[in-house]
Write an enzyme that holds these catalytic residues in place. Structure first.
Site, PDB file in Angstrom:
ATOM      1  N   ARG A  26     -50.932  63.608  35.716  1.00 18.35           N
ATOM      2  CA  ARG A  26     -49.553  63.850  35.298  1.00 18.35           C
ATOM      3  C   ARG A  26     -49.024  65.172  35.827  1.00 18.35           C
ATOM      4  O   ARG A  26     -47.841  65.290  36.160  1.00 18.35           O
ATOM      5  CB  ARG A  26     -49.467  63.786  33.767  1.00 18.35           C
ATOM      6  CG  ARG A  26     -49.609  62.371  33.225  1.00 18.35           C
ATOM      7  CD  ARG A  26     -50.076  62.354  31.768  1.00 18.35           C
ATOM      8  NE  ARG A  26     -50.078  61.019  31.186  1.00 18.35           N
ATOM      9  CZ  ARG A  26     -51.017  60.099  31.397  1.00 18.35           C
ATOM     10  NH1 ARG A  26     -52.046  60.388  32.185  1.00 18.35           N
ATOM     11  NH2 ARG A  26     -50.934  58.912  30.833  1.00 18.35           N
ATOM     12  N   GLY A  94     -56.004  53.262  38.091  1.00 18.78           N
ATOM     13  CA  GLY A  94     -54.940  52.560  37.391  1.00 18.78           C
ATOM     14  C   GLY A  94     -53.829  53.495  36.960  1.00 18.78           C
ATOM     15  O   GLY A  94     -52.652  53.114  36.941  1.00 18.78           O
ATOM     16  N   ARG A 122     -56.779  44.261  38.318  1.00 16.13           N
ATOM     17  CA  ARG A 122     -56.374  44.658  36.974  1.00 16.13           C
ATOM     18  C   ARG A 122     -54.913  44.292  36.713  1.00 16.13           C
ATOM     19  O   ARG A 122     -54.092  44.308  37.627  1.00 16.13           O
ATOM     20  CB  ARG A 122     -56.578  46.165  36.776  1.00 16.13           C
ATOM     21  CG  ARG A 122     -58.039  46.525  36.561  1.00 16.13           C
ATOM     22  CD  ARG A 122     -58.200  48.007  36.332  1.00 16.13           C
ATOM     23  NE  ARG A 122     -58.880  48.650  37.449  1.00 16.13           N
ATOM     24  CZ  ARG A 122     -58.929  49.956  37.634  1.00 16.13           C
ATOM     25  NH1 ARG A 122     -58.317  50.769  36.796  1.00 16.13           N
ATOM     26  NH2 ARG A 122     -59.573  50.454  38.665  1.00 16.13           N
ATOM     27  N   ASP A 316     -61.795  54.814  25.970  1.00 20.82           N
ATOM     28  CA  ASP A 316     -62.657  55.117  27.117  1.00 20.82           C
ATOM     29  C   ASP A 316     -64.087  55.455  26.704  1.00 20.82           C
ATOM     30  O   ASP A 316     -65.005  55.386  27.535  1.00 20.82           O
ATOM     31  CB  ASP A 316     -62.085  56.282  27.929  1.00 20.82           C
ATOM     32  CG  ASP A 316     -60.867  55.873  28.735  1.00 20.82           C
ATOM     33  OD1 ASP A 316     -60.734  54.681  29.060  1.00 20.82           O
ATOM     34  OD2 ASP A 316     -60.034  56.747  29.042  1.00 20.82           O
ATOM     35  N   LYS A 343     -60.557  46.858  32.172  1.00 20.23           N
ATOM     36  CA  LYS A 343     -60.703  48.201  32.741  1.00 20.23           C
ATOM     37  C   LYS A 343     -61.272  48.087  34.159  1.00 20.23           C
ATOM     38  O   LYS A 343     -61.152  47.049  34.809  1.00 20.23           O
ATOM     39  CB  LYS A 343     -61.604  49.046  31.840  1.00 20.23           C
ATOM     40  CG  LYS A 343     -60.968  49.410  30.498  1.00 20.23           C
ATOM     41  CD  LYS A 343     -59.867  50.441  30.680  1.00 20.23           C
ATOM     42  CE  LYS A 343     -59.366  50.975  29.361  1.00 20.23           C
ATOM     43  NZ  LYS A 343     -58.347  52.039  29.550  1.00 20.23           N
ATOM     44  N   ARG A 390     -67.589  55.124  33.939  1.00 19.93           N
ATOM     45  CA  ARG A 390     -67.990  55.330  32.553  1.00 19.93           C
ATOM     46  C   ARG A 390     -69.237  54.507  32.195  1.00 19.93           C
ATOM     47  O   ARG A 390     -70.065  54.955  31.403  1.00 19.93           O
ATOM     48  CB  ARG A 390     -66.832  55.020  31.610  1.00 19.93           C
ATOM     49  CG  ARG A 390     -65.631  55.923  31.879  1.00 19.93           C
ATOM     50  CD  ARG A 390     -64.693  56.040  30.722  1.00 19.93           C
ATOM     51  NE  ARG A 390     -63.443  56.663  31.137  1.00 19.93           N
ATOM     52  CZ  ARG A 390     -63.257  57.965  31.295  1.00 19.93           C
ATOM     53  NH1 ARG A 390     -64.256  58.797  31.081  1.00 19.93           N
ATOM     54  NH2 ARG A 390     -62.079  58.452  31.675  1.00 19.93           N
TER      55      ARG A 390
END
Length: 428
Positions: A26, A94, A122, A316, A343, A390
């Site tokens: 961001r 994503g 996705r 997450d 995900k 992850r």
């Protein structure tokens, strides 16, 4: 690439983790559309964030790195973005694709966004629907899959009831709302992470948050102000190191300068419910984001139920919590987490599959799982990350307590969010 992890105990150390991935994405986007020069310190130098950086450069934003790892972003203003001469490659990210789609929906030019095989599988219809209702023209493959082609401009504001609590969906709509001349509302079923709202407010945007409703007023919107951002450590990355401290014997680990935004600390709440010995120290605020030092010590964990409004705040970290549940007293239930199916991989299927290889007893549900506790994990075998950072890190942490350790295949995916993870874990 293979990552070999050995069984460990008696860890006593102090570490830092990379910058927050959500804030890093961001900061590059909002600094890029600000009017003037912004300074971003602590940016996560991982593959996902570099995808965002390269896309912003293709849109005409000049970004340079100085010797300290700080990035100088020379913002061009919202109206200064240029039509890209080439396809925008979002890699595996994503966040890059969904947020950039919102930004580009308001720009009067044509652009194409694509990604790797995982990203292009996705769902993107969750942003295509609201952005199309605002007036953007968006083309995709069947079932709303990328690549996406966008011709933006002439957007109208919207009052949108999001079917999912998703910071990516919400942020995409808010970024598109900057290009309207009205008031945009986004209503969520539960609160998702709010980094976009905080950063927009810091940049001078008229934005209000009322429970799960966000109101953005872009009528007569001035140019966004440049930002001076110090990005805290990523709590999603810190969670793996916290887990190491909780489940290895006679251990104590202090993680410095971790972001503790309340929309992201669901994992800490869940761990406290499980009886984890956690201490939050030195709380403070930097660039509008709260941060602290977190100390984790070896703990006797107990089973809990994870469901409802807690899930968006730790989505997450659920694969990691599934690992911790194998060491807890009792059966842990995870519900309302169907989002994990879409995900980087199907994380419910992936984590169930790989933990079962170590001897875990897991019952898989469409929207979650049931994990039997007090399970000794066997080691000396190979497991897979499925190309998901992850899943790869969760399985690496399992190697710390598995007999004879483990080997994680396709571990290069970990660099997406945690560069130097292998070095840090092996040096604990």
């Amino acid at each position: 690439m293979k990552l070999k992890i050995a069984n460990k105990s008696n860890i006593n150390t102090k570490v830092s983790v990379p910058g927050d991935k959500s804030i890093s994405h961001r900061s590059l986007m909002l600094a890029g559309i600000a009017s003037g020069q912004s300074r971003v310190s602590g940016l996560l130098e991982g593959e996902d964030c570099f995808s965002t950086l390269k896309c912003m450069e293709k849109l005409g934003v000049d970004i340079t790195r100085d010797n300290s790892g700080t990035y100088i972003v020379n913002g061009v203003g919202l109206n200064g973005l240029k039509e890209p001469a080439d396809i925008l490659d979002c890699g595996n990210s994503g966040t890059t694709m969904r947020l950039l789609s919102g930004l580009l929906a308001g720009r009067p030019f044509y652009s194409v966004l694509t990604g790797d095989r995982s990203l292009n599988s996705r769902p993107m219809d969750r942003i295509i629907t609201p952005l199309s209702k605002m007036g953007a023209e968006i083309w995709s493959r069947q079932q709303g899959l990328a690549p996406l082609s966008i011709r933006g401009g002439n957007l109208a504001s919207i009052n949108y009831n999001s079917p999912v609590a998703s910071a990516q969906v919400k942020s995409s709509i808010l970024l598109a709302g900057l290009s309207t001349k009205g008031i945009t509302y986004v209503n969520e079923p539960a609160q998702s992470r709010d980094h976009t709202e905080k950063m927009l407010k810091a940049a001078g945007v008229d934005i209000e948050i009322n429970d799960n409703t966000i109101k953005l007023n872009s009528s007569g919107q001035p140019e966004l102000k440049p930002l001076d951002i110090n990005i805290p450590g990523d709590i999603s990355s810190a969670a793996f190191i916290i887990a190491a401290g909780l489940i290895t014997e006679n251990s104590r680990i202090l993680i410095k300068d971790v972001g503790i935004n309340q929309t992201r600390t669901g994992v800490l709440d869940a761990l406290k419910m499980m009886g984890a010995e956690l201490t939050i120290k030195n709380k403070r605020v930097s660039s509008g984001e709260p941060l602290a030092d977190i100390e984790a010590c070896s703990s006797n964990l107990k089973a809990i139920e994870i469901s409802g409004s807690l899930v968006p705040r730790l989505i997450d970290e659920i694969p990691l919590l599934a690992l911790l549940a194998t060491q807890a007293d009792g059966d842990t239930i995870i519900k309302d987490a169907a989002e994990l199916r879409v995900k980087e991989t199907d994380r419910i299927k992936a984590i169930s599959s790989e933990l079962k290889k170590l001897g875990a007893e897991i019952e898989e549900y469409p929207n979650g799982m049931k994990i039997k506790g007090n399970t000794e994990l066997k080691g000396g075998i190979e497991v897979d990350s499925f190309g998901d950072h992850r899943i790869g890190m969760t399985m690496a942490i399992s190697g710390l307590i598995a007999r004879n350790g483990i080997i994680v295949n396709n571990s290069e995916s970990i660099d997406i969010s945690f560069p130097d993870f292998e070095k840090l874990i092996n040096n604990l």
